[in-house]
Design a protein around this motif. Structure first.
Motif, PDB file in Angstrom:
ATOM      1  N   UNK A 105       0.414  -5.491  14.256  1.00  0.00           N
ATOM      2  CA  UNK A 105      -0.883  -5.548  14.194  1.00  0.00           C
ATOM      3  C   UNK A 105      -1.524  -6.399  12.914  1.00  0.00           C
ATOM      4  N   UNK A 106      -1.085  -5.956  11.920  1.00  0.00           N
ATOM      5  CA  UNK A 106      -1.714  -6.656  10.722  1.00  0.00           C
ATOM      6  C   UNK A 106      -1.266  -7.963  10.763  1.00  0.00           C
ATOM      7  N   UNK A 107      -0.249  -8.454  11.166  1.00  0.00           N
ATOM      8  CA  UNK A 107       0.101  -9.869  11.364  1.00  0.00           C
ATOM      9  C   UNK A 107      -0.863 -10.696  12.373  1.00  0.00           C
ATOM     10  N   UNK A 108      -1.059  -9.836  13.476  1.00  0.00           N
ATOM     11  CA  UNK A 108      -1.742 -10.620  14.598  1.00  0.00           C
ATOM     12  C   UNK A 108      -3.071 -10.465  14.706  1.00  0.00           C
ATOM     13  N   UNK A 109      -3.691  -9.701  13.958  1.00  0.00           N
ATOM     14  CA  UNK A 109      -5.126  -9.297  13.920  1.00  0.00           C
ATOM     15  C   UNK A 109      -5.966 -10.109  12.792  1.00  0.00           C
ATOM     16  N   UNK A 110      -7.078 -10.774  13.050  1.00  0.00           N
ATOM     17  CA  UNK A 110      -7.809 -11.658  12.024  1.00  0.00           C
ATOM     18  C   UNK A 110      -8.526 -10.691  11.045  1.00  0.00           C
ATOM     19  N   UNK A 111      -8.749 -11.454   9.763  1.00  0.00           N
ATOM     20  CA  UNK A 111      -9.560 -10.658   9.032  1.00  0.00           C
ATOM     21  C   UNK A 111     -11.092 -10.578   9.531  1.00  0.00           C
ATOM     22  N   UNK A 112     -11.990  -9.832   9.280  1.00  0.00           N
ATOM     23  CA  UNK A 112     -11.658  -8.715   8.581  1.00  0.00           C
ATOM     24  C   UNK A 112     -11.339  -7.316   9.253  1.00  0.00           C
ATOM     25  N   UNK A 113     -11.058  -7.446  10.386  1.00  0.00           N
ATOM     26  CA  UNK A 113     -10.652  -6.262  11.342  1.00  0.00           C
ATOM     27  C   UNK A 113      -9.408  -5.510  10.937  1.00  0.00           C
ATOM     28  N   UNK A 114      -8.242  -6.347  10.348  1.00  0.00           N
ATOM     29  CA  UNK A 114      -7.219  -5.923  10.212  1.00  0.00           C
ATOM     30  C   UNK A 114      -7.286  -4.996   8.580  1.00  0.00           C
ATOM     31  N   UNK A 115      -8.174  -5.750   7.746  1.00  0.00           N
ATOM     32  CA  UNK A 115      -8.544  -5.006   6.644  1.00  0.00           C
ATOM     33  C   UNK A 115      -9.217  -3.608   6.830  1.00  0.00           C
ATOM     34  N   UNK A 116     -10.207  -3.509   7.485  1.00  0.00           N
ATOM     35  CA  UNK A 116     -10.776  -2.372   7.981  1.00  0.00           C
ATOM     36  C   UNK A 116      -9.993  -1.300   8.432  1.00  0.00           C
ATOM     37  N   UNK A 117      -9.147  -1.960   9.259  1.00  0.00           N
ATOM     38  CA  UNK A 117      -8.117  -0.913  10.240  1.00  0.00           C
ATOM     39  C   UNK A 117      -6.836  -0.214   9.043  1.00  0.00           C
ATOM     40  N   UNK A 118      -6.727  -1.241   8.034  1.00  0.00           N
ATOM     41  CA  UNK A 118      -5.495  -0.506   6.980  1.00  0.00           C
ATOM     42  C   UNK A 118      -6.288   0.227   6.451  1.00  0.00           C
ATOM     43  N   UNK A 119      -7.740   0.093   5.932  1.00  0.00           N
ATOM     44  CA  UNK A 119      -8.401   1.006   5.141  1.00  0.00           C
ATOM     45  C   UNK A 119      -8.537   2.345   6.035  1.00  0.00           C
ATOM     46  N   UNK A 120      -8.789   2.460   7.281  1.00  0.00           N
ATOM     47  CA  UNK A 120      -8.618   3.732   7.974  1.00  0.00           C
ATOM     48  C   UNK A 120      -7.319   4.453   7.949  1.00  0.00           C
ATOM     49  N   UNK A 121      -6.318   3.623   8.134  1.00  0.00           N
ATOM     50  CA  UNK A 121      -4.762   4.143   7.987  1.00  0.00           C
ATOM     51  C   UNK A 121      -4.311   4.821   6.768  1.00  0.00           C
TER      52      UNK A 121
END
Length: 531
Positions: A27-43
Protein backbone atom coordinates in the motif's frame (compact mmCIF):
# COMPACT_ATOMS: atom_id res chain seq x y z
CA UNK A 1 -10.85 5.55 0.06
CA UNK A 2 -11.17 2.32 -1.90
CA UNK A 3 -7.52 1.27 -1.56
CA UNK A 4 -7.41 2.11 2.15
CA UNK A 5 -10.69 0.27 2.78
CA UNK A 6 -9.27 -2.80 1.00
CA UNK A 7 -6.12 -2.57 3.13
CA UNK A 8 -8.08 -2.51 6.39
CA UNK A 9 -10.29 -5.38 5.25
CA UNK A 10 -7.30 -7.57 4.42
CA UNK A 11 -5.44 -6.68 7.60
CA UNK A 12 -8.44 -7.68 9.72
CA UNK A 13 -8.49 -11.17 8.22
CA UNK A 14 -4.72 -11.67 8.15
CA UNK A 15 -3.01 -13.19 11.17
CA UNK A 16 0.49 -13.65 9.77
CA UNK A 17 2.89 -10.88 10.77
CA UNK A 18 4.83 -11.20 7.52
CA UNK A 19 1.63 -11.03 5.49
CA UNK A 20 0.60 -7.86 7.33
CA UNK A 21 4.02 -6.34 6.61
CA UNK A 22 3.63 -7.19 2.93
CA UNK A 23 0.13 -5.70 2.72
CA UNK A 24 1.13 -2.42 4.36
CA UNK A 25 4.36 -2.20 2.37
CA UNK A 26 2.52 -2.70 -0.93
CA UNK A 27 0.00 0.00 0.00
CA UNK A 28 2.76 2.49 0.92
CA UNK A 29 4.65 1.83 -2.32
CA UNK A 30 1.62 2.03 -4.61
CA UNK A 31 -0.37 4.86 -2.99
CA UNK A 32 0.55 8.47 -3.84
CA UNK A 33 1.25 11.28 -1.38
CA UNK A 34 -0.37 12.50 0.78
CA UNK A 35 -2.86 9.61 1.07
CA UNK A 36 -0.21 7.10 2.15
CA UNK A 37 1.16 9.47 4.77
CA UNK A 38 -2.24 10.02 6.36
CA UNK A 39 -2.89 6.27 6.25
CA UNK A 40 0.45 5.67 7.99
CA UNK A 41 -0.52 8.20 10.67
CA UNK A 42 -3.76 6.28 11.24
CA UNK A 43 -1.97 2.92 11.44
CA UNK A 44 0.55 4.26 13.96
CA UNK A 45 -2.07 5.99 16.12
CA UNK A 46 -0.81 9.48 15.29
CA UNK A 47 -4.03 10.75 13.75
CA UNK A 48 -6.37 12.92 15.82
CA UNK A 49 -9.60 14.40 14.49
CA UNK A 50 -11.19 16.00 17.57
CA UNK A 51 -14.34 17.17 15.77
CA UNK A 52 -15.64 13.60 15.42
CA UNK A 53 -16.40 11.44 18.45
CA UNK A 54 -18.23 8.14 18.83
CA UNK A 55 -21.25 10.07 20.07
CA UNK A 56 -21.34 11.96 16.78
CA UNK A 57 -21.54 8.72 14.84
CA UNK A 58 -24.21 7.26 17.12
CA UNK A 59 -26.27 10.43 16.75
CA UNK A 60 -26.15 10.15 12.96
CA UNK A 61 -27.21 6.51 12.75
CA UNK A 62 -30.19 6.80 15.12
CA UNK A 63 -31.56 9.48 12.81
CA UNK A 64 -31.44 7.00 9.91
CA UNK A 65 -32.13 3.62 11.52
CA UNK A 66 -34.28 2.22 14.30
CA UNK A 67 -32.41 3.04 17.56
CA UNK A 68 -33.41 -0.32 19.06
CA UNK A 69 -32.11 -2.15 15.98
CA UNK A 70 -28.85 -0.20 16.20
CA UNK A 71 -28.44 -0.96 19.92
CA UNK A 72 -29.08 -4.67 19.40
CA UNK A 73 -26.78 -4.80 16.37
CA UNK A 74 -24.02 -2.89 18.17
CA UNK A 75 -24.28 -5.27 21.10
CA UNK A 76 -23.88 -8.26 18.77
CA UNK A 77 -21.20 -6.85 16.44
CA UNK A 78 -19.15 -5.25 19.23
CA UNK A 79 -17.90 -2.34 17.13
CA UNK A 80 -19.70 0.95 16.46
CA UNK A 81 -17.95 1.71 13.16
CA UNK A 82 -18.73 -1.70 11.69
CA UNK A 83 -22.34 -1.58 12.86
CA UNK A 84 -22.95 1.89 11.41
CA UNK A 85 -21.18 1.03 8.15
CA UNK A 86 -23.55 -1.90 7.64
CA UNK A 87 -26.76 -0.15 8.78
CA UNK A 88 -26.19 3.13 6.92
CA UNK A 89 -28.80 3.45 4.11
CA UNK A 90 -27.38 3.21 0.62
CA UNK A 91 -27.47 6.39 -1.46
CA UNK A 92 -28.76 5.71 -5.02
CA UNK A 93 -26.88 8.76 -6.31
CA UNK A 94 -23.53 7.55 -4.97
CA UNK A 95 -22.31 6.12 -8.26
CA UNK A 96 -22.60 9.43 -10.09
CA UNK A 97 -20.48 11.38 -7.61
CA UNK A 98 -17.91 13.12 -9.80
CA UNK A 99 -15.11 13.53 -7.26
CA UNK A 100 -14.32 10.37 -5.28
CA UNK A 101 -13.22 10.78 -1.69
CA UNK A 102 -9.57 10.16 -0.90
CA UNK A 103 -7.94 9.60 2.48
CA UNK A 104 -6.31 13.04 2.26
CA UNK A 105 -9.56 14.82 1.32
CA UNK A 106 -11.39 13.16 4.20
CA UNK A 107 -8.79 14.02 6.81
CA UNK A 108 -8.11 17.55 5.64
CA UNK A 109 -11.84 18.31 5.57
CA UNK A 110 -12.66 16.77 8.95
CA UNK A 111 -9.63 18.39 10.57
CA UNK A 112 -10.94 21.83 9.62
CA UNK A 113 -14.37 21.40 11.21
CA UNK A 114 -15.88 22.34 14.53
CA UNK A 115 -17.87 19.75 16.46
CA UNK A 116 -21.07 21.53 15.46
CA UNK A 117 -20.29 21.30 11.73
CA UNK A 118 -18.81 17.79 11.73
CA UNK A 119 -22.05 15.70 11.74
CA UNK A 120 -23.44 17.11 8.49
CA UNK A 121 -20.14 16.79 6.64
CA UNK A 122 -19.52 13.26 7.92
CA UNK A 123 -23.03 12.20 6.91
CA UNK A 124 -22.47 13.56 3.40
CA UNK A 125 -19.23 11.58 3.14
CA UNK A 126 -20.92 8.38 4.32
CA UNK A 127 -23.61 8.85 1.65
CA UNK A 128 -20.88 8.75 -1.02
CA UNK A 129 -19.34 5.43 0.02
CA UNK A 130 -20.08 1.72 0.08
CA UNK A 131 -20.09 -0.27 3.32
CA UNK A 132 -16.37 -1.16 3.34
CA UNK A 133 -15.41 2.44 2.61
CA UNK A 134 -17.81 3.70 5.28
CA UNK A 135 -16.11 1.43 7.80
CA UNK A 136 -12.69 2.80 6.80
CA UNK A 137 -13.96 6.39 6.99
CA UNK A 138 -15.42 5.91 10.48
CA UNK A 139 -12.25 4.25 11.73
CA UNK A 140 -10.22 7.17 10.41
CA UNK A 141 -12.59 9.71 11.91
CA UNK A 142 -12.84 8.19 15.39
CA UNK A 143 -9.35 6.66 15.72
CA UNK A 144 -8.36 3.26 17.03
CA UNK A 145 -8.27 1.12 13.89
CA UNK A 146 -8.01 -2.20 15.77
CA UNK A 147 -6.77 -4.19 12.79
CA UNK A 148 -3.97 -6.00 14.59
CA UNK A 149 -1.25 -3.54 13.61
CA UNK A 150 1.00 -1.88 16.18
CA UNK A 151 2.85 1.36 15.53
CA UNK A 152 6.11 -0.61 15.45
CA UNK A 153 4.73 -3.04 12.86
CA UNK A 154 3.62 -0.19 10.59
CA UNK A 155 7.04 1.46 10.82
CA UNK A 156 8.71 -1.88 10.13
CA UNK A 157 6.54 -2.29 7.03
CA UNK A 158 7.61 1.15 5.83
CA UNK A 159 11.28 0.33 6.42
CA UNK A 160 11.09 -3.03 4.64
CA UNK A 161 9.10 -1.62 1.74
CA UNK A 162 11.77 0.96 0.93
CA UNK A 163 14.91 -0.80 2.18
CA UNK A 164 15.75 1.51 5.08
CA UNK A 165 16.57 0.72 8.71
CA UNK A 166 13.58 0.66 11.06
CA UNK A 167 15.74 1.97 13.90
CA UNK A 168 16.62 4.98 11.73
CA UNK A 169 12.88 5.51 11.15
CA UNK A 170 12.23 5.35 14.91
CA UNK A 171 15.02 7.82 15.55
CA UNK A 172 13.43 10.55 13.42
CA UNK A 173 9.75 9.62 13.74
CA UNK A 174 8.77 11.93 16.58
CA UNK A 175 10.33 14.91 14.85
CA UNK A 176 8.03 14.52 11.85
CA UNK A 177 4.44 15.53 11.17
CA UNK A 178 1.86 13.70 9.06
CA UNK A 179 1.59 13.20 6.13
CA UNK A 180 5.40 12.65 6.35
CA UNK A 181 6.45 14.11 3.00
CA UNK A 182 10.13 14.31 4.03
CA UNK A 183 10.04 10.73 5.36
CA UNK A 184 8.79 9.31 2.06
CA UNK A 185 11.20 11.50 0.10
CA UNK A 186 14.08 9.99 2.10
CA UNK A 187 12.66 6.47 1.79
CA UNK A 188 12.43 6.77 -2.00
CA UNK A 189 15.85 8.38 -2.39
CA UNK A 190 14.44 11.79 -3.34
CA UNK A 191 15.70 13.51 -0.20
CA UNK A 192 18.06 13.26 2.72
CA UNK A 193 17.33 11.61 6.05
CA UNK A 194 15.29 13.99 8.25
CA UNK A 195 17.26 15.53 11.10
CA UNK A 196 16.12 15.94 14.69
CA UNK A 197 18.99 18.18 15.74
CA UNK A 198 17.84 20.89 18.17
CA UNK A 199 14.38 19.30 18.48
CA UNK A 200 13.35 17.70 21.81
CA UNK A 201 12.08 14.47 20.25
CA UNK A 202 11.18 11.16 21.85
CA UNK A 203 13.50 8.16 21.45
CA UNK A 204 11.96 4.68 21.80
CA UNK A 205 12.58 2.99 25.15
CA UNK A 206 14.65 -0.08 25.83
CA UNK A 207 12.30 -2.74 27.18
CA UNK A 208 12.64 -5.92 29.23
CA UNK A 209 11.58 -9.54 28.83
CA UNK A 210 9.82 -11.37 31.69
CA UNK A 211 12.33 -13.39 33.68
CA UNK A 212 10.05 -16.44 33.97
CA UNK A 213 12.12 -19.37 35.33
CA UNK A 214 15.49 -18.00 34.22
CA UNK A 215 18.22 -17.45 36.79
CA UNK A 216 21.01 -14.99 36.10
CA UNK A 217 24.46 -14.42 37.55
CA UNK A 218 24.63 -11.13 39.43
CA UNK A 219 28.23 -10.82 38.29
CA UNK A 220 26.77 -10.19 34.82
CA UNK A 221 23.53 -8.44 35.81
CA UNK A 222 22.71 -5.49 38.03
CA UNK A 223 19.43 -5.51 39.97
CA UNK A 224 17.21 -2.48 40.57
CA UNK A 225 13.70 -2.13 41.93
CA UNK A 226 10.93 -1.98 39.35
CA UNK A 227 8.97 1.04 40.54
CA UNK A 228 5.21 1.16 40.08
CA UNK A 229 4.72 4.48 38.32
CA UNK A 230 4.81 5.30 34.62
CA UNK A 231 7.95 5.06 32.53
CA UNK A 232 8.97 8.48 31.21
CA UNK A 233 11.65 10.07 29.12
CA UNK A 234 12.66 13.63 29.89
CA UNK A 235 14.40 15.64 27.19
CA UNK A 236 16.02 19.07 27.26
CA UNK A 237 17.29 20.34 23.91
CA UNK A 238 17.79 23.89 22.61
CA UNK A 239 16.30 25.44 25.73
CA UNK A 240 13.10 23.35 25.63
CA UNK A 241 12.06 20.54 27.96
CA UNK A 242 9.58 17.81 27.05
CA UNK A 243 8.30 14.87 29.04
CA UNK A 244 7.21 11.75 27.14
CA UNK A 245 5.33 8.60 28.16
CA UNK A 246 6.33 5.12 27.13
CA UNK A 247 4.08 5.38 24.08
CA UNK A 248 5.77 8.62 23.02
CA UNK A 249 2.87 10.84 24.10
CA UNK A 250 3.85 14.34 25.22
CA UNK A 251 2.74 14.64 28.87
CA UNK A 252 4.67 17.82 29.68
CA UNK A 253 1.51 19.81 30.45
CA UNK A 254 0.35 17.18 32.94
CA UNK A 255 3.54 17.49 35.01
CA UNK A 256 4.73 21.09 34.55
CA UNK A 257 6.68 21.19 37.82
CA UNK A 258 8.89 18.30 36.67
CA UNK A 259 9.55 19.89 33.28
CA UNK A 260 10.30 23.27 34.88
CA UNK A 261 12.89 21.68 37.17
CA UNK A 262 14.87 20.07 34.34
CA UNK A 263 17.09 22.53 32.52
CA UNK A 264 20.22 20.48 31.86
CA UNK A 265 20.77 19.45 28.22
CA UNK A 266 20.35 15.71 27.87
CA UNK A 267 17.90 12.81 27.67
CA UNK A 268 17.03 10.70 30.72
CA UNK A 269 14.96 7.55 31.30
CA UNK A 270 13.11 7.05 34.57
CA UNK A 271 9.92 6.36 36.47
CA UNK A 272 7.42 9.12 37.16
CA UNK A 273 6.07 8.82 40.72
CA UNK A 274 4.18 10.83 43.29
CA UNK A 275 5.73 11.55 46.66
CA UNK A 276 4.38 9.64 49.60
CA UNK A 277 4.27 10.50 53.26
CA UNK A 278 7.51 8.72 54.19
CA UNK A 279 9.84 11.23 52.59
CA UNK A 280 12.76 10.10 54.73
CA UNK A 281 12.48 6.44 53.76
CA UNK A 282 15.47 4.78 52.18
CA UNK A 283 15.19 4.04 48.47
CA UNK A 284 15.37 0.30 49.11
CA UNK A 285 12.29 0.60 51.33
CA UNK A 286 10.11 2.53 48.90
CA UNK A 287 11.99 5.79 48.66
CA UNK A 288 9.14 8.07 49.70
CA UNK A 289 7.04 7.14 46.67
CA UNK A 290 3.27 6.78 46.97
CA UNK A 291 1.23 4.03 45.31
CA UNK A 292 0.16 4.11 41.69
CA UNK A 293 -3.30 5.06 42.90
CA UNK A 294 -1.91 8.44 43.97
CA UNK A 295 -0.24 8.96 40.59
CA UNK A 296 -3.53 8.25 38.84
CA UNK A 297 -4.94 11.47 40.27
CA UNK A 298 -2.52 13.34 38.00
CA UNK A 299 -2.68 11.26 34.83
CA UNK A 300 -4.56 12.53 31.79
CA UNK A 301 -5.03 16.07 33.05
CA UNK A 302 -4.25 18.75 30.49
CA UNK A 303 -4.44 21.51 33.10
CA UNK A 304 -3.03 20.85 36.56
CA UNK A 305 -3.89 23.26 39.35
CA UNK A 306 -1.44 24.41 41.99
CA UNK A 307 -3.58 22.57 44.54
CA UNK A 308 -3.27 19.31 42.62
CA UNK A 309 0.50 19.75 42.33
CA UNK A 310 0.73 20.35 46.08
CA UNK A 311 -1.47 17.38 47.01
CA UNK A 312 0.22 14.97 44.59
CA UNK A 313 3.78 16.26 44.05
CA UNK A 314 5.49 14.43 41.19
CA UNK A 315 9.13 13.43 40.82
CA UNK A 316 11.19 11.17 38.55
CA UNK A 317 13.31 8.28 39.79
CA UNK A 318 16.02 8.01 37.15
CA UNK A 319 17.20 4.74 35.61
CA UNK A 320 19.39 5.63 32.66
CA UNK A 321 20.96 8.37 30.57
CA UNK A 322 20.67 8.37 26.78
CA UNK A 323 22.27 11.73 25.97
CA UNK A 324 24.61 13.87 28.04
CA UNK A 325 24.20 17.21 26.32
CA UNK A 326 24.62 16.46 22.59
CA UNK A 327 26.65 13.30 23.27
CA UNK A 328 24.81 10.08 22.43
CA UNK A 329 25.59 7.50 25.13
CA UNK A 330 23.31 4.69 24.00
CA UNK A 331 26.08 2.55 22.53
CA UNK A 332 27.96 2.53 25.84
CA UNK A 333 27.49 -0.48 28.13
CA UNK A 334 25.09 -0.12 31.04
CA UNK A 335 27.87 0.18 33.64
CA UNK A 336 29.45 3.09 31.72
CA UNK A 337 26.10 4.86 31.34
CA UNK A 338 25.47 4.34 35.03
CA UNK A 339 28.82 5.96 35.82
CA UNK A 340 27.72 8.97 33.76
CA UNK A 341 24.21 9.02 35.26
CA UNK A 342 25.22 9.22 38.91
CA UNK A 343 27.02 12.61 38.77
CA UNK A 344 24.41 13.88 36.29
CA UNK A 345 21.60 13.20 38.78
CA UNK A 346 23.58 14.68 41.66
CA UNK A 347 23.49 18.07 39.89
CA UNK A 348 19.70 18.05 39.43
CA UNK A 349 16.98 19.42 41.70
CA UNK A 350 16.73 16.81 44.50
CA UNK A 351 13.10 17.73 45.08
CA UNK A 352 12.15 16.48 41.60
CA UNK A 353 14.79 13.89 40.68
CA UNK A 354 16.58 11.05 42.40
CA UNK A 355 18.47 7.92 41.44
CA UNK A 356 17.12 4.38 41.37
CA UNK A 357 19.70 2.56 43.42
CA UNK A 358 21.20 -0.81 42.62
CA UNK A 359 20.04 -3.59 44.99
CA UNK A 360 22.89 -4.99 47.06
CA UNK A 361 22.58 -8.79 46.88
CA UNK A 362 25.36 -11.36 47.17
CA UNK A 363 23.80 -13.76 44.69
CA UNK A 364 20.55 -14.70 42.98
CA UNK A 365 19.27 -16.61 46.00
CA UNK A 366 19.78 -13.57 48.20
CA UNK A 367 18.03 -11.39 45.62
CA UNK A 368 15.10 -13.81 45.61
CA UNK A 369 14.72 -13.38 49.35
CA UNK A 370 14.85 -9.59 49.04
CA UNK A 371 12.28 -9.59 46.22
CA UNK A 372 9.90 -11.91 48.07
CA UNK A 373 9.90 -9.51 51.01
CA UNK A 374 9.09 -6.46 48.90
CA UNK A 375 5.50 -5.38 49.43
CA UNK A 376 5.92 -1.63 49.44
CA UNK A 377 3.14 0.10 47.56
CA UNK A 378 5.50 1.66 45.03
CA UNK A 379 7.52 -1.48 44.22
CA UNK A 380 6.30 -3.72 41.40
CA UNK A 381 9.23 -6.11 41.30
CA UNK A 382 12.88 -6.23 40.24
CA UNK A 383 14.70 -5.24 37.04
CA UNK A 384 17.81 -7.16 35.97
CA UNK A 385 20.08 -5.36 33.52
CA UNK A 386 23.07 -6.90 31.84
CA UNK A 387 26.05 -4.81 32.87
CA UNK A 388 27.53 -4.72 29.35
CA UNK A 389 24.24 -3.98 27.54
CA UNK A 390 23.91 -0.94 25.25
CA UNK A 391 20.65 1.01 25.30
CA UNK A 392 18.75 -0.46 22.33
CA UNK A 393 15.19 0.02 21.11
CA UNK A 394 12.59 -2.56 22.04
CA UNK A 395 13.08 -5.93 23.71
CA UNK A 396 16.34 -7.78 23.06
CA UNK A 397 16.67 -11.25 24.52
CA UNK A 398 19.16 -11.58 27.33
CA UNK A 399 19.79 -7.88 27.99
CA UNK A 400 17.09 -6.67 30.40
CA UNK A 401 14.66 -8.75 32.42
CA UNK A 402 11.67 -7.74 34.54
CA UNK A 403 10.91 -9.95 37.51
CA UNK A 404 7.58 -8.94 38.95
CA UNK A 405 6.70 -9.88 42.50
CA UNK A 406 4.21 -12.69 42.93
CA UNK A 407 0.62 -11.50 42.60
CA UNK A 408 -1.88 -11.23 45.40
CA UNK A 409 -5.08 -13.26 45.07
CA UNK A 410 -8.63 -13.00 46.33
CA UNK A 411 -11.80 -15.02 45.84
CA UNK A 412 -14.48 -12.77 44.36
CA UNK A 413 -18.03 -13.24 43.08
CA UNK A 414 -19.00 -12.42 39.49
CA UNK A 415 -21.64 -9.68 39.45
CA UNK A 416 -21.85 -8.29 35.91
CA UNK A 417 -20.60 -9.14 32.42
CA UNK A 418 -20.23 -7.30 29.15
CA UNK A 419 -19.30 -8.34 25.62
CA UNK A 420 -15.73 -7.83 24.50
CA UNK A 421 -14.46 -6.17 21.34
CA UNK A 422 -12.90 -7.46 18.13
CA UNK A 423 -12.69 -11.27 18.06
CA UNK A 424 -14.45 -11.37 21.45
CA UNK A 425 -17.42 -9.31 20.34
CA UNK A 426 -19.68 -12.40 20.41
CA UNK A 427 -18.60 -13.41 23.93
CA UNK A 428 -19.27 -12.01 27.38
CA UNK A 429 -15.63 -11.62 28.32
CA UNK A 430 -15.45 -8.54 30.59
CA UNK A 431 -16.37 -9.40 34.17
CA UNK A 432 -17.11 -7.18 37.14
CA UNK A 433 -16.67 -8.98 40.46
CA UNK A 434 -17.24 -8.13 44.09
CA UNK A 435 -16.54 -9.08 47.70
CA UNK A 436 -18.73 -9.14 50.80
CA UNK A 437 -19.38 -6.39 53.31
CA UNK A 438 -19.92 -7.26 57.01
CA UNK A 439 -23.71 -6.95 56.55
CA UNK A 440 -23.77 -9.42 53.64
CA UNK A 441 -23.77 -7.09 50.63
CA UNK A 442 -21.67 -7.60 47.53
CA UNK A 443 -19.78 -4.50 46.40
CA UNK A 444 -17.78 -4.37 43.15
CA UNK A 445 -14.01 -4.41 43.73
CA UNK A 446 -12.68 -4.76 40.19
CA UNK A 447 -13.11 -5.70 36.55
CA UNK A 448 -11.07 -8.18 34.51
CA UNK A 449 -11.02 -9.42 30.94
CA UNK A 450 -7.90 -11.61 30.84
CA UNK A 451 -6.25 -14.61 32.45
CA UNK A 452 -8.55 -17.33 31.11
CA UNK A 453 -8.15 -19.76 28.21
CA UNK A 454 -10.38 -19.86 25.12
CA UNK A 455 -12.19 -22.89 26.54
CA UNK A 456 -12.74 -21.14 29.86
CA UNK A 457 -14.07 -18.10 27.98
CA UNK A 458 -16.68 -20.28 26.29
CA UNK A 459 -17.69 -21.73 29.66
CA UNK A 460 -17.90 -18.28 31.25
CA UNK A 461 -19.96 -16.97 28.31
CA UNK A 462 -22.45 -19.83 28.74
CA UNK A 463 -22.64 -19.13 32.47
CA UNK A 464 -23.48 -15.47 31.83
CA UNK A 465 -26.17 -16.29 29.25
CA UNK A 466 -27.77 -18.98 31.43
CA UNK A 467 -27.68 -17.00 34.67
CA UNK A 468 -28.68 -13.47 33.61
CA UNK A 469 -31.08 -11.80 36.04
CA UNK A 470 -31.16 -8.26 34.59
CA UNK A 471 -29.90 -6.22 31.65
CA UNK A 472 -28.60 -2.66 31.59
CA UNK A 473 -27.86 -1.81 27.97
CA UNK A 474 -24.89 -3.97 26.96
CA UNK A 475 -24.29 -5.12 30.56
CA UNK A 476 -25.82 -8.26 32.05
CA UNK A 477 -26.26 -8.78 35.76
CA UNK A 478 -25.84 -12.43 36.73
CA UNK A 479 -26.82 -14.59 39.67
CA UNK A 480 -24.24 -14.13 42.43
CA UNK A 481 -23.16 -17.77 42.51
CA UNK A 482 -19.85 -18.02 40.64
CA UNK A 483 -16.55 -17.48 42.48
CA UNK A 484 -13.53 -16.27 40.52
CA UNK A 485 -10.04 -16.37 41.95
CA UNK A 486 -8.64 -13.00 40.96
CA UNK A 487 -4.92 -12.25 40.84
CA UNK A 488 -3.70 -8.65 41.08
CA UNK A 489 -0.38 -6.88 41.46
CA UNK A 490 -1.40 -4.62 44.34
CA UNK A 491 -4.44 -3.06 45.97
CA UNK A 492 -4.90 0.44 47.33
CA UNK A 493 -7.43 2.30 49.43
CA UNK A 494 -9.59 4.47 47.17
CA UNK A 495 -12.23 7.08 47.99
CA UNK A 496 -13.46 6.97 44.37
CA UNK A 497 -14.82 3.44 44.71
CA UNK A 498 -17.80 2.45 46.85
CA UNK A 499 -15.92 -0.60 48.11
CA UNK A 500 -13.03 1.62 49.26
CA UNK A 501 -10.39 -0.32 47.31
CA UNK A 502 -8.85 -0.28 43.83
CA UNK A 503 -7.00 -3.24 42.33
CA UNK A 504 -3.94 -2.90 40.11
CA UNK A 505 -3.90 -5.20 37.01
CA UNK A 506 -6.61 -7.66 38.05
CA UNK A 507 -6.97 -10.86 35.99
CA UNK A 508 -8.84 -14.15 36.36
CA UNK A 509 -6.53 -16.80 37.84
CA UNK A 510 -9.04 -19.62 38.31
CA UNK A 511 -12.74 -20.37 38.03
CA UNK A 512 -13.74 -21.69 41.46
CA UNK A 513 -16.70 -23.89 40.53
CA UNK A 514 -16.09 -25.77 43.77
CA UNK A 515 -16.49 -22.80 46.11
CA UNK A 516 -19.83 -21.43 47.38
CA UNK A 517 -20.28 -17.71 46.80
CA UNK A 518 -20.83 -17.15 50.51
CA UNK A 519 -17.24 -18.25 51.15
CA UNK A 520 -15.70 -15.59 48.90
CA UNK A 521 -13.49 -12.95 50.49
CA UNK A 522 -14.68 -9.94 52.47
CA UNK A 523 -13.72 -6.37 51.65
CA UNK A 524 -12.11 -6.16 55.09
CA UNK A 525 -9.64 -8.83 53.92
CA UNK A 526 -8.76 -6.74 50.87
CA UNK A 527 -8.34 -3.63 53.00
CA UNK A 528 -5.75 -5.46 55.11
CA UNK A 529 -3.79 -6.11 51.89
CA UNK A 530 -4.06 -2.48 50.77
CA UNK A 531 -0.87 -0.40 50.78
Amino acid sequence: MRAFADLLDRLIYTRSRNAKLALIGHYLRETPDPDRGWALAALTGDLDLPAVKSGTVRGLIVERADPVLFAMSRDFVGDTAETVALLWPENPARAVNAEPLTVARVIERLASLSRADAPAVLADMLDQLDSDERYALLKLATGGLRVGVSARLAKTALAQAFGIDVEAVEEVWHGLDAPYDTLFAWAEGRGTQPSTTDIPVFRPFMLAHPLDDTQVDLADYAAEWKWDGIRVQIVHVAGETRLYSRAGDDITDSFPEVAAAYRTPGVLDGELLVKGEAQGAALDEGGGAASFNALQQRLGRKVVSAKMQAEYPAFVRLYDILFDGPEDLRELPWHARRARLEPFVAALDPDRFDLSRVIDAADFAALTTIRDGARDSAIEGVMLKRRDSPYVTGRRVGLWYKWKRDPLVADCVMMYAQRGSGKRSSFYSDYTFGCWTPDGQLLPVGKAYSGFTDEELKWLDRFVRNNTVARFGPVREVEKTLVLEVAFDSIHASKRHKSGVAMRFPRIARIRKDKPAGEADHIETLLRLAT
